[in-house]
Design a protein around this motif. Structure first.
Motif, PDB file in Angstrom:
ATOM      1  N   HIS A  58     -18.029-148.850  -7.589  1.00 44.64           N
ATOM      2  CA  HIS A  58     -18.259-148.020  -6.403  1.00 44.64           C
ATOM      3  C   HIS A  58     -19.699-147.499  -6.358  1.00 44.64           C
ATOM      4  O   HIS A  58     -20.300-147.403  -5.288  1.00 44.64           O
ATOM      5  CB  HIS A  58     -17.279-146.852  -6.386  1.00 44.64           C
ATOM      6  N   LEU A  59     -20.241-147.147  -7.526  1.00 43.77           N
ATOM      7  CA  LEU A  59     -21.624-146.676  -7.572  1.00 43.77           C
ATOM      8  C   LEU A  59     -22.601-147.788  -7.179  1.00 43.77           C
ATOM      9  O   LEU A  59     -23.575-147.550  -6.452  1.00 43.77           O
ATOM     10  CB  LEU A  59     -21.955-146.164  -8.975  1.00 43.77           C
ATOM     11  N   TYR A  60     -22.341-148.982  -7.662  1.00 44.36           N
ATOM     12  CA  TYR A  60     -23.216-150.115  -7.347  1.00 44.36           C
ATOM     13  C   TYR A  60     -23.177-150.450  -5.858  1.00 44.36           C
ATOM     14  O   TYR A  60     -24.209-150.753  -5.246  1.00 44.36           O
ATOM     15  CB  TYR A  60     -22.807-151.338  -8.172  1.00 44.36           C
ATOM     16  N   ASN A  61     -21.990-150.389  -5.258  1.00 44.49           N
ATOM     17  CA  ASN A  61     -21.826-150.718  -3.846  1.00 44.49           C
ATOM     18  C   ASN A  61     -21.991-149.509  -2.926  1.00 44.49           C
ATOM     19  O   ASN A  61     -21.834-149.623  -1.714  1.00 44.49           O
ATOM     20  CB  ASN A  61     -20.456-151.355  -3.609  1.00 44.49           C
ATOM     21  N   VAL A  62     -22.301-148.354  -3.534  1.00 44.12           N
ATOM     22  CA  VAL A  62     -22.541-147.107  -2.796  1.00 44.12           C
ATOM     23  C   VAL A  62     -21.388-146.816  -1.835  1.00 44.12           C
ATOM     24  O   VAL A  62     -21.579-146.642  -0.622  1.00 44.12           O
ATOM     25  CB  VAL A  62     -23.893-147.120  -2.036  1.00 44.12           C
ATOM     26  N   ASN A  63     -20.174-146.795  -2.389  1.00 40.07           N
ATOM     27  CA  ASN A  63     -19.005-146.385  -1.610  1.00 40.07           C
ATOM     28  C   ASN A  63     -18.973-144.864  -1.585  1.00 40.07           C
ATOM     29  O   ASN A  63     -18.301-144.218  -2.386  1.00 40.07           O
ATOM     30  CB  ASN A  63     -17.731-146.949  -2.238  1.00 40.07           C
ATOM     31  N   TYR A  68     -18.461-138.325  -6.034  1.00 39.72           N
ATOM     32  CA  TYR A  68     -19.352-138.600  -7.160  1.00 39.72           C
ATOM     33  C   TYR A  68     -20.383-139.658  -6.786  1.00 39.72           C
ATOM     34  O   TYR A  68     -21.560-139.555  -7.148  1.00 39.72           O
ATOM     35  CB  TYR A  68     -18.543-139.058  -8.377  1.00 39.72           C
ATOM     36  N   VAL A  69     -19.937-140.685  -6.040  1.00 43.04           N
ATOM     37  CA  VAL A  69     -20.859-141.720  -5.582  1.00 43.04           C
ATOM     38  C   VAL A  69     -21.855-141.136  -4.589  1.00 43.04           C
ATOM     39  O   VAL A  69     -23.063-141.417  -4.651  1.00 43.04           O
ATOM     40  CB  VAL A  69     -20.073-142.882  -4.944  1.00 43.04           C
ATOM     41  N   PHE A  70     -21.377-140.312  -3.670  1.00 43.77           N
ATOM     42  CA  PHE A  70     -22.253-139.696  -2.678  1.00 43.77           C
ATOM     43  C   PHE A  70     -23.351-138.870  -3.347  1.00 43.77           C
ATOM     44  O   PHE A  70     -24.503-138.881  -2.916  1.00 43.77           O
ATOM     45  CB  PHE A  70     -21.436-138.811  -1.739  1.00 43.77           C
ATOM     46  N   GLU A  71     -22.997-138.171  -4.435  1.00 43.84           N
ATOM     47  CA  GLU A  71     -23.938-137.265  -5.093  1.00 43.84           C
ATOM     48  C   GLU A  71     -24.948-137.978  -5.981  1.00 43.84           C
ATOM     49  O   GLU A  71     -26.023-137.437  -6.252  1.00 43.84           O
ATOM     50  CB  GLU A  71     -23.170-136.233  -5.925  1.00 43.84           C
ATOM     51  N   SER A  73     -25.543-141.819  -6.046  1.00 46.17           N
ATOM     52  CA  SER A  73     -25.961-143.188  -5.751  1.00 46.17           C
ATOM     53  C   SER A  73     -26.400-143.297  -4.293  1.00 46.17           C
ATOM     54  O   SER A  73     -25.993-142.507  -3.445  1.00 46.17           O
ATOM     55  CB  SER A  73     -24.816-144.176  -6.015  1.00 46.17           C
ATOM     56  N   SER A  74     -27.233-144.286  -4.015  1.00 49.36           N
ATOM     57  CA  SER A  74     -27.703-144.539  -2.650  1.00 49.36           C
ATOM     58  C   SER A  74     -28.258-145.956  -2.578  1.00 49.36           C
ATOM     59  O   SER A  74     -28.586-146.568  -3.603  1.00 49.36           O
ATOM     60  CB  SER A  74     -28.768-143.520  -2.234  1.00 49.36           C
ATOM     61  N   THR A  75     -28.378-146.469  -1.374  1.00 51.38           N
ATOM     62  CA  THR A  75     -28.812-147.851  -1.196  1.00 51.38           C
ATOM     63  C   THR A  75     -30.276-148.076  -1.540  1.00 51.38           C
ATOM     64  O   THR A  75     -30.700-149.217  -1.747  1.00 51.38           O
ATOM     65  CB  THR A  75     -28.567-148.293   0.262  1.00 51.38           C
ATOM     66  N   ASP A  76     -31.061-147.008  -1.576  1.00 45.26           N
ATOM     67  CA  ASP A  76     -32.484-147.173  -1.891  1.00 45.26           C
ATOM     68  C   ASP A  76     -32.756-147.244  -3.389  1.00 45.26           C
ATOM     69  O   ASP A  76     -33.889-147.459  -3.809  1.00 45.26           O
ATOM     70  CB  ASP A  76     -33.306-146.035  -1.270  1.00 45.26           C
ATOM     71  N   LEU A  77     -31.723-147.065  -4.208  1.00 41.43           N
ATOM     72  CA  LEU A  77     -31.890-147.134  -5.658  1.00 41.43           C
ATOM     73  C   LEU A  77     -31.845-148.573  -6.142  1.00 41.43           C
ATOM     74  O   LEU A  77     -31.091-149.398  -5.607  1.00 41.43           O
ATOM     75  CB  LEU A  77     -30.787-146.339  -6.364  1.00 41.43           C
ATOM     76  N   TYR A 173     -23.479-143.230   3.854  1.00 43.43           N
ATOM     77  CA  TYR A 173     -24.615-143.294   2.926  1.00 43.43           C
ATOM     78  C   TYR A 173     -24.404-142.260   1.811  1.00 43.43           C
ATOM     79  O   TYR A 173     -23.610-141.331   1.938  1.00 43.43           O
ATOM     80  CB  TYR A 173     -25.930-142.995   3.656  1.00 43.43           C
ATOM     81  N   GLY A 174     -25.130-142.440   0.703  1.00 44.73           N
ATOM     82  CA  GLY A 174     -25.111-141.474  -0.388  1.00 44.73           C
ATOM     83  C   GLY A 174     -26.430-140.741  -0.454  1.00 44.73           C
ATOM     84  O   GLY A 174     -27.474-141.268  -0.027  1.00 44.73           O
ATOM     85  N   GLN A 175     -26.396-139.539  -0.992  1.00 42.81           N
ATOM     86  CA  GLN A 175     -27.635-138.759  -1.053  1.00 42.81           C
ATOM     87  C   GLN A 175     -28.537-139.192  -2.198  1.00 42.81           C
ATOM     88  O   GLN A 175     -29.725-138.861  -2.227  1.00 42.81           O
ATOM     89  CB  GLN A 175     -27.315-137.276  -1.180  1.00 42.81           C
ATOM     90  N   GLY A 176     -27.992-139.943  -3.153  1.00 41.04           N
ATOM     91  CA  GLY A 176     -28.828-140.512  -4.202  1.00 41.04           C
ATOM     92  C   GLY A 176     -28.956-139.652  -5.434  1.00 41.04           C
ATOM     93  O   GLY A 176     -28.531-138.506  -5.472  1.00 41.04           O
TER      94      GLY A 176
END
Length: 352
Positions: A58-63, A68-71, A73-77, A173-176
């Protein structure tokens, strides 16, 4: 359906079942633990390991429907930062810790199967290690890494820790990750530290087994894993020093006596002392000091965890203010100190 949440719940149930059935089976036969307890232990490892892999997916795919993923992970990482986001927060790091203990325990049981399998010492070591896993999995149930956003009857969005069948809200999206953690050293520093922390469980459990059974073969279990713990902890502290040098600007000393950094140094000191003491233990000396140092090392690990998560000390590493999870860690630490002190005092007066 929130499969990860179900895995977390089932891993706790199987861990508790492994401890209870193992205790009853060993008490009944007085020689070994039966197949039910071992099957439950393996099931717990599979469930906890699957939940960790699922969280990394989920972290890799930014679900980002998962909080936890939102806090973290993000697509720009970059892809490796998305995966290292597993240990960017307390829930993921605690899950990594629990899975590591289960995996290490399986290795211990396999490597000592020919000499110590069925002995009271090995079964005590196993059940104490599984009890520690139960504490961590209990914390994960309270602070679930698969907490998900869902819509209430109105238009408001809420996070659930308990209901795996709730309809999740689609977060686009995630905040990263925290910018301070976007550093190559932080991709390897925390797992080294947590592997070291996890490995400390085995010397602790073996030392308690020795205090209960007077079986001197505990040193054969404890010493090799203390060496491994010391190695990974040394690597973790050193890599963390490079991160602090580059990101925090602490200067060439690598050390600013930050509370979390200092607390991680404490088990390293006691582990170093143990590795020196065990050389004389084999000569018949330090019958009290060696288990004391093994027990103290693990207590210092739990204390370091409490320092990091309680919010009582100001640190760049602290995750939160004092919460229910912090209180549970404090209770766990108190139980460890009181029970270990009782057993060590009993051993001390027996030797006198």
């Amino acid at each position: 359906m929130n499969l990860g949440m179900i895995f977390i719940w089932l891993s706790l149930v199987t861990a508790l079942g492994a401890v209870l059935s193992g205790y009853m089976e060993h008490r009944k036969s007085n020689t070994s633990v039966g197949t039910l307890s071992r099957k439950l232990e393996i099931s717990c490892l599979v469930l906890a390991g699957s939940s960790m892999l699922l969280l990394m997916y989920h972290l890799y795919n930014v679900n980002a429907s998962y909080s936890y993923v939102f806090e973290h992970s993000s697509t720009d990482l970059e892809w490796y930062y998305r995966l290292s986001a597993l240990w960017a927060g307390q829930e993921g790091s605690m899950l990594l810790w629990a899975v590591s203990i289960l995996a290490i325990l399986g290795i211990v049981e396999h490597t000592h199967a020919s000499r110590l399998s069925g002995t009271t010492l090995m079964q005590t070591t196993r059940l104490i290690s599984l009890s520690v896993v139960c504490v961590f999995l209990g914390l994960l149930v309270l602070k679930n890494p698969f907490s998900a956003y869902h819509v209430l009857s109105g238009s408001s969005v809420e996070v659930t820790n308990w209901d795996p069948f709730v309809q999740m809200y689609d977060v686009p999206y995630g905040q990263g990750m925290n910018p301070l953690l976007r550093n190559p050293w932080m991709a390897v520093h925390p797992p080294m530290l947590f592997l070291g922390y996890a490995a400390f469980t085995i010397p602790f459990a073996a030392a308690i087994g020795n205090l209960l059974t007077h079986d001197k073969r505990w040193e054969a279990i404890a010493t090799n894993w203390m060496r491994i713990s010391w190695l990974f902890l040394t690597l973790g502290i050193g890599l963390g020093g490079f991160w602090a040098y580059e990101v925090l600007g602490w200067g060439a000393w690598f050390w600013s006596w930050d509370p979390v950094e200092t607390s991680s140094l404490l088990p390293w000191i006691t582990a170093t002392a143990y590795l020196h003491a065990q050389l004389r233990y084999r000569q018949g000396e330090y019958g009290f000091v060696a288990p004391l140092l093994a027990v103290t090392s693990f207590i210092m690990v739990v204390f370091a965890t409490f320092v990091t998560r309680s919010g009582m000390w100001t640190s760049v590493h602290s995750w939160q203010d004092f919460t229910a999870e912090s209180a549970i860690i404090a209770v766990f630490l108190s139980v460890l100190i009181l029970s270990s002190t009782f057993l060590l005092a009993k051993r001390y007066f027996e030797e006198d």
